[in-house]
Design a protein around this motif. Structure first.
Motif, PDB file in Angstrom:
ATOM      1  N   UNK A 151      -6.791  13.760   2.124  1.00  0.00           N
ATOM      2  CA  UNK A 151      -7.829  13.188   1.274  1.00  0.00           C
ATOM      3  C   UNK A 151      -7.399  11.853   0.684  1.00  0.00           C
ATOM      4  N   UNK A 152      -6.126  11.783   0.294  1.00  0.00           N
ATOM      5  CA  UNK A 152      -5.592  10.512  -0.219  1.00  0.00           C
ATOM      6  C   UNK A 152      -5.685   9.431   0.849  1.00  0.00           C
ATOM      7  N   UNK A 153      -5.281   9.797   2.058  1.00  0.00           N
ATOM      8  CA  UNK A 153      -5.332   8.814   3.159  1.00  0.00           C
ATOM      9  C   UNK A 153      -6.759   8.372   3.436  1.00  0.00           C
ATOM     10  N   UNK A 154      -7.675   9.312   3.456  1.00  0.00           N
ATOM     11  CA  UNK A 154      -9.079   8.971   3.710  1.00  0.00           C
ATOM     12  C   UNK A 154      -9.608   8.028   2.628  1.00  0.00           C
ATOM     13  N   UNK A 206      -1.142  19.500   2.627  1.00  0.00           N
ATOM     14  CA  UNK A 206      -1.630  18.588   3.670  1.00  0.00           C
ATOM     15  C   UNK A 206      -3.050  18.116   3.381  1.00  0.00           C
ATOM     16  N   UNK A 207      -3.898  19.011   2.850  1.00  0.00           N
ATOM     17  CA  UNK A 207      -5.281  18.632   2.559  1.00  0.00           C
ATOM     18  C   UNK A 207      -5.331  17.505   1.538  1.00  0.00           C
ATOM     19  N   UNK A 263       0.849  -1.190   0.000  1.00  0.00           N
ATOM     20  CA  UNK A 263       0.000   0.000   0.000  1.00  0.00           C
ATOM     21  C   UNK A 263       0.889   1.245   0.000  1.00  0.00           C
ATOM     22  N   UNK A 264       1.528   1.517  -1.120  1.00  0.00           N
ATOM     23  CA  UNK A 264       2.400   2.680  -1.223  1.00  0.00           C
ATOM     24  C   UNK A 264       1.830   3.659  -2.248  1.00  0.00           C
ATOM     25  N   UNK A 265       1.995   4.946  -1.956  1.00  0.00           N
ATOM     26  CA  UNK A 265       1.466   5.997  -2.824  1.00  0.00           C
ATOM     27  C   UNK A 265       2.487   7.128  -2.873  1.00  0.00           C
ATOM     28  N   UNK A 266       2.745   7.610  -4.039  1.00  0.00           N
ATOM     29  CA  UNK A 266       3.686   8.709  -4.207  1.00  0.00           C
ATOM     30  C   UNK A 266       3.005  10.041  -3.869  1.00  0.00           C
ATOM     31  N   UNK A 267       3.673  10.824  -3.036  1.00  0.00           N
ATOM     32  CA  UNK A 267       3.164  12.140  -2.652  1.00  0.00           C
ATOM     33  C   UNK A 267       3.939  13.184  -3.448  1.00  0.00           C
TER      34      UNK A 267
END
Length: 380
Positions: free
Chosen positions: A371-374, A366-367, A356-360
């Protein structure tokens, strides 16, 4: 303390003997040797309730407990065997040790040899997972890689012990002092649980941990049903159990990610036969699990219970659904799963799993990150 043959009942003094001179049978210790083990600060390993795993089993209303042997100093239950066997070797004046291993026993032997200040030769199959090889080498042992299955490493270690004066700390049934070190597992289970469970699920190669659990519980006036868990790609004990045979025959070339139990027993089939006997005496069983089931169990154990285990260590979790489906485990059973080795031993298996990895792109937004985390958590 004396040594005793489990087959012909011959007795021997407490020396470095690896098989009965009369019948070639397995030797076990009788009585307390009074020796202090070589120590790296061992403690009683935790017994943890696995409520999320319980909830994942359809119709199950019993208890699943995890005996977390990954907490041992070198990351596996093999430390228990090696610390006891090392103490006996030192008491007899032996100044160097050898161990054939699929990885974990080699790491334990290398670690405890470093602690004792004596040289160690560790012999492993050339295909041993890199994590285990790296750990062995870090302790400063002489590491020998042998092409082919584990039994070839076993033969070489035995030859070095018999012909060149090494103490053989290989952790099959070959060293009776090592096997005696495992009775503590059974004693701990009885003390932590306040009695015996209905079943203990045990990752099984040749089977000394089966013996240790059984003997330790008996010493506490308890018994249980022993379940030997093997990999489908190397399951000589399961094959004999399912066929109703009394004799275990050697396996061919192992094909499994569970390196810790990929032991074909070539040349020492009596180890498997003795383990099969103990399983039947306990009223227990034997079950094999696939590599796919092992991967699923590893992921479940880590994500639902926080325990990072190598494939072998997760094998009891993989076995639970099968045992329930066949009725081997009652729906209200109290079950202990022995988690025998840490995940760092074979991290590549995890690395090959989806993560479960996502590039930031913009960590200052921060918003957007929230939102990505939610979104991820809502769809997990």
């Amino acid at each position: 303390m004396n040594l005793h043959c489990v087959d012909c009942h011959s007795a021997y003094p407490p020396e470095l003997l690896y098989r009965c001179a009369n019948c070639g049978g397995i030797l076990e210790t009788v009585g307390d040797d009074g020796l202090m083990p070589v120590s790296l600060g061992e403690q009683v390993t935790p017994l943890l309730r696995a409520r999320r795993i319980e909830a994942s089993l359809p119709g199950f209303v019993g208890e699943v407990w995890l005996k977390d042997e990954t907490r041992n100093p070198s990351g596996s239950f093999k430390d228990r065997l090696v610390s006891a066997a090392m103490a006996r070797a030192l008491s007899l004046g032996v100044g160097r040790v050898v161990c054939a291993s699929s990885g974990n026993a080699g790491a334990a032997t290398a670690a405890y040899a470093a602690r004792a200040g004596i040289p160690a030769v560790i012999i492993v199959p050339a295909h041993t997972p890199l994590g285990k090889v790296t750990q062995i080498a870090a302790y400063g042992a002489t590491l020998l890689l042998v092409e082919g299955h584990y039994s070839r490493s076993y033969d070489l270690a035995l030859a070095l012990a018999e012909q060149h004066g090494f103490a053989n700390l290989t952790t099959t049934f070959i060293n009776p002092y090592a096997v005696a070190g495992l009775t503590a597992v059974g004693r701990e289970i009885a003390g932590q649980l306040g009695g015996a469970p209905d079943h203990v699920l045990i990752p099984t190669g040749s089977g000394p941990l089966v013996k240790g659990v059984w003997q330790g519980l008996i010493e506490q006036g308890q018994t249980t049903r022993l379940v030997a868990v093997q990999a489908e790609g190397c399951a000589p004990i399961v094959r004999a159990f399912e066929a109703g045979d009394d004799i275990v025959t050697a396996w061919g070339t192992p094909q499994t990610i569970a390196s810790g139990i990929s032991d074909p027993l070539i040349g020492y089939e009596r180890d498997g036969t003795y383990t099969l006997r103990l399983i039947r005496e306990s009223g227990g069983s034997a079950v094999a699990v696939s590599d796919a089931e092992l991967r699923t169990a590893m992921a479940q154990l880590a994500s639902s219970e926080g325990i990072y285990a190598e494939p072998t260590g997760a094998s009891p979790i993989a076995a639970l659904p099968k045992l329930l489906a066949t009725g081997t485990l009652a729906r209200d059973a109290k079950v202990i799963c022995l988690i025998t080795g840490h995940g760092f031993k074979d991290a590549k298996v995890y690395q090959d799993m989806p993560a479960h990895t996502h590039t930031v792109a913009d960590p200052d937004n921060i918003l957007a990150v929230a939102q990505l985390c939610d979104h991820v958590l809502c769809h997990a």
